[in-house]
Scaffold this motif. Structure first.
Motif, short mmCIF file in Angstrom:
data_model
loop_
_atom_site.label_atom_id
_atom_site.label_comp_id
_atom_site.label_asym_id
_atom_site.label_seq_id
_atom_site.Cartn_x
_atom_site.Cartn_y
_atom_site.Cartn_z
N GLY A 73 0.79 -1.22 0.00
CA GLY A 73 0.00 0.00 0.00
C GLY A 73 0.83 1.27 0.00
N LEU A 74 2.12 1.18 -0.31
CA LEU A 74 2.99 2.35 -0.36
C LEU A 74 3.05 2.90 -1.77
CD1 LEU A 74 5.94 0.93 1.79
CD2 LEU A 74 4.02 2.34 2.57
N ASP A 75 3.23 4.19 -1.90
CA ASP A 75 3.32 4.85 -3.21
C ASP A 75 4.78 5.20 -3.50
OD1 ASP A 75 3.02 6.21 -5.54
OD2 ASP A 75 1.98 7.95 -4.66
N PRO A 76 5.41 4.54 -4.49
CA PRO A 76 6.81 4.85 -4.80
C PRO A 76 6.99 6.25 -5.38
CG PRO A 76 6.16 2.73 -5.73
CD PRO A 76 4.91 3.43 -5.30
N GLY A 77 5.91 6.87 -5.83
CA GLY A 77 6.02 8.18 -6.47
C GLY A 77 6.43 8.02 -7.92
N TRP A 78 5.63 8.57 -8.83
CA TRP A 78 5.90 8.37 -10.25
C TRP A 78 5.85 9.70 -11.00
CZ3 TRP A 78 7.57 3.69 -11.59
CH2 TRP A 78 7.23 2.59 -10.80
#
Length: 419
Positions: A59-64
Motif C-alpha cells: 500500500g505504499l506509493d513509490p512516487g511516479w
C-alpha cells in the motif's frame, strides 16, 4: 528460492577467489566490458521492479513522474539488452568480418555513457520526466557511438559473408530511433509515444538482433538438433525465424483482421514447437547448454500459440490473455536465450568448460518458474501474489547471474592462458 541463491553464492566462491578479481580485467576483451555493464543494469532493474511491486503490495506509493507500466516496458526492453549486444558484437563481429580484435578500451566511454544514462532514466522515472528524458538522450548517444564503431568495422571488412553483420547494424539503427523517440516522449510527457518507442525497440530492434544471433548459431548444433532447418538456405532460415515474432508484432496493430492473423500465428507456433520437440540435445551436463537454447526456442512457439489463442478469444467477443503472450516471448524466449548465450560466451572466453554446471542449471530452472508465474499472473489467475513471486524469481536469476558471471569477467582465465 533463498536456498538456491545461497548455493549459487557458495559455488561462485569456490570457483574463484576475491583477491584475484580486478576491474582492470574488464578491459581485457569487449565481452568482459559489455557483459559487465549489461549484468549490472539487469540486476539493478530487476531489484528495482521487485521493490516497486513489493511497495505497492504494502500500500505504499513509490512516487511516479512517468507512469509505471510504460516505464517498466521501456526499461526492461532497452535497459540492459544493448550492453550485452555490444559485448557480443565486438567479440564475435571481428571474427565474422575477418578483422583484428577490437580493444575493449575503445568501448569504455560509450558503454559508461549508456549505463549512466539508464541510471539517470531510472531516477527520473520517480523524480522528474525531464530528468528521465536527459538520461534517455545519454543512452541514445552512447548506443549511437557504439553502432558507428561497428559500422566502421563493416565498411573495413572484405569478408564474403557479411549478412549477419548487416542485419545487426540495421536493427541497431532502429534501436537508436526507438531511444530518440523515447527521449522525445519523456520530454513531452507523451505516454502513447513512450509506449510506441518501447514497442519499436522490442519488435524492430531487440527481437531481430536475438534472432540473427540465434541463426548464426544454427551450424553449431543443426546436424544433430535441427537438420530440417539447416537444410534450408541461409536467407530462408533467417526469414523463417523472423516470421513468428513479426506476426506477433502485427497482432498488436489495431484494426487488422483477427481470424487470419490467429491462423497464421497458430501455424507458425506448430512449426516452431515441432522443431523444438524434434530437437534431441545430448544427455548429461554436456547437453545442458543446448537444452537451455531449446527451452528458449520452445517459449517462442508457446508465445505464438498464446497470441493466436488470445486473438481467437477477442474475435468472439471474449477477453484475451492480456500480457501472457508478450511475457512468454520476453521473459521466456529472450530471457532463456540471453542466459544461455551469455553464459556460453563468458565460459568460453574465461577458460571454463562450455557445459553448464549445476549452479547454472539451477538458475535456468528458476527462470522457468518465473516465466510460469508471470503467465499465471497475466490473465489474473494468480493475482498480485503471482506477479510478485515472478518478479522475485527474475530478480533472483538476474542478480545471481550478474554476481557469478560478473566475477568471472574480472578474473584471470581459469585455464591459465592469457586474455
Amino acid at each position: 528460492m533463498g536456498g538456491v541463491l545461497t548455493r549459487l553464492s557458495d559455488t561462485a566462491e569456490k570457483l574463484s577467489s576475491s583477491e584475484n578479481w580486478s576491474p582492470r580485467r574488464l578491459l581485457g576483451a569487449p565481452h568482459r566490458l559489455g557483459f559487465a555493464v549489461g549484468a549490472a543494469l539487469m540486476g539493478l532493474l530487476a531489484l528495482w521492479w521487485l521493490a516497486v511491486l513489493a511497495a505497492m503490495a504494502l500500500g505504499l506509493d513509490p512516487g511516479w513522474a512517468v507512469p509505471p507500466a510504460p516505464a517498466h516496458g521501456l526499461l526492461f526492453t532497452l535497459g540492459f539488452m544493448p550492453a550485452f549486444m555490444a559485448g557480443f558484437l565486438f567479440t564475435a563481429g571481428p571474427r565474422w568480418l575477418a578483422l583484428p580484435a577490437v580493444a575493449a578500451r575503445t568501448l569504455l566511454a560509450p558503454l559508461l555513457q549508456f549505463g549512466a544514462g539508464w541510471a539517470t532514466v531510472l531516477a527520473g522515472v520517480h523524480a522528474a520526466a525531464l530528468l528521465a528524458a536527459l538520461g534517455m538522450a545519454l543512452v541514445a548517444v552512447g548506443w549511437l557511438r557504439l553502432l558507428l564503431r561497428f559500422a566502421a568495422l563493416l565498411r573495413a571488412s572484405r569478408a564474403p559473408d557479411r549478412l549477419h553483420a548487416r542485419w545487426l547494424l540495421a536493427a541497431g539503427a532502429i534501436g537508436v530511433a526507438a531511444m530518440l523517440l523515447a527521449c522525445r516522449a519523456l520530454a513531452r510527457g507523451d505516454v502513447p509515444q513512450l509506449r510506441a518507442a518501447a514497442q519499436l525497440g522490442l519488435w524492430a530492434f531487440v527481437l531481430p538482433v536475438f534472432t540473427v544471433a540465434w541463426h548464426r548459431m544454427i551450424p553449431l548444433f543443426a546436424a544433430t538438433a535441427l537438420p530440417r532447418l539447416e537444410a534450408l538456405g541461409e536467407r530462408a532460415q533467417l526469414l523463417l525465424l523472423l516470421a513468428g515474432p513479426a506476426l506477433m508484432g502485427l497482432a498488436r496493430v489495431p484494426g487488422l483482421p483477427r481470424w487470419p492473423l490467429a491462423a497464421l500465428l497458430a501455424l507458425a507456433a506448430l512449426a516452431l514447437l515441432a522443431l523444438a520437440l524434434r530437437w534431441r540435445p545430448p544427455a548429461g551436463d554436456a547437453g545442458r547448454l543446448l537444452r537451455m537454447l531449446r527451452g528458449g526456442f520452445g517459449w517462442l512457439g508457446v508465445a505464438l500459440a498464446l497470441q493466436a489463442l488470445s486473438l481467437g478469444l477477442q474475435a468472439v467477443g471474449r477477453a484475451g490473455l492480456g500480457t501472457a503472450p508478450l511475457h512468454a516471448l520476453t521473459l521466456g524466449y529472450l530471457g532463456c536465450t540471453l542466459v544461455a548465450m551469455a553464459t556460453r560466451v563468458a565460459a568460453a572466453h574465461s577458460g571454463r568448460p562450455l557445459a553448464i554446471d549445476r549452479a547454472g542449471w539451477r538458475l535456468y530452472r528458476l527462470l522457468q518458474l518465473g516465466v510460469l508465474l508471470r503467465l499465471a499472473a497475466a490473465p489474473g489467475l494468480g493475482g498480485g501474489a503471482a506477479l510478485l513471486a515472478a518478479a522475485a524469481a527474475w530478480a533472483g536469476v538476474a542478480t545471481a547471474w550478474a554476481w557469478r558471471q560478473g566475477r568471472w569477467l574480472g578474473l584471470p582465465r581459469a585455464d591459465g592462458r592469457a586474455g
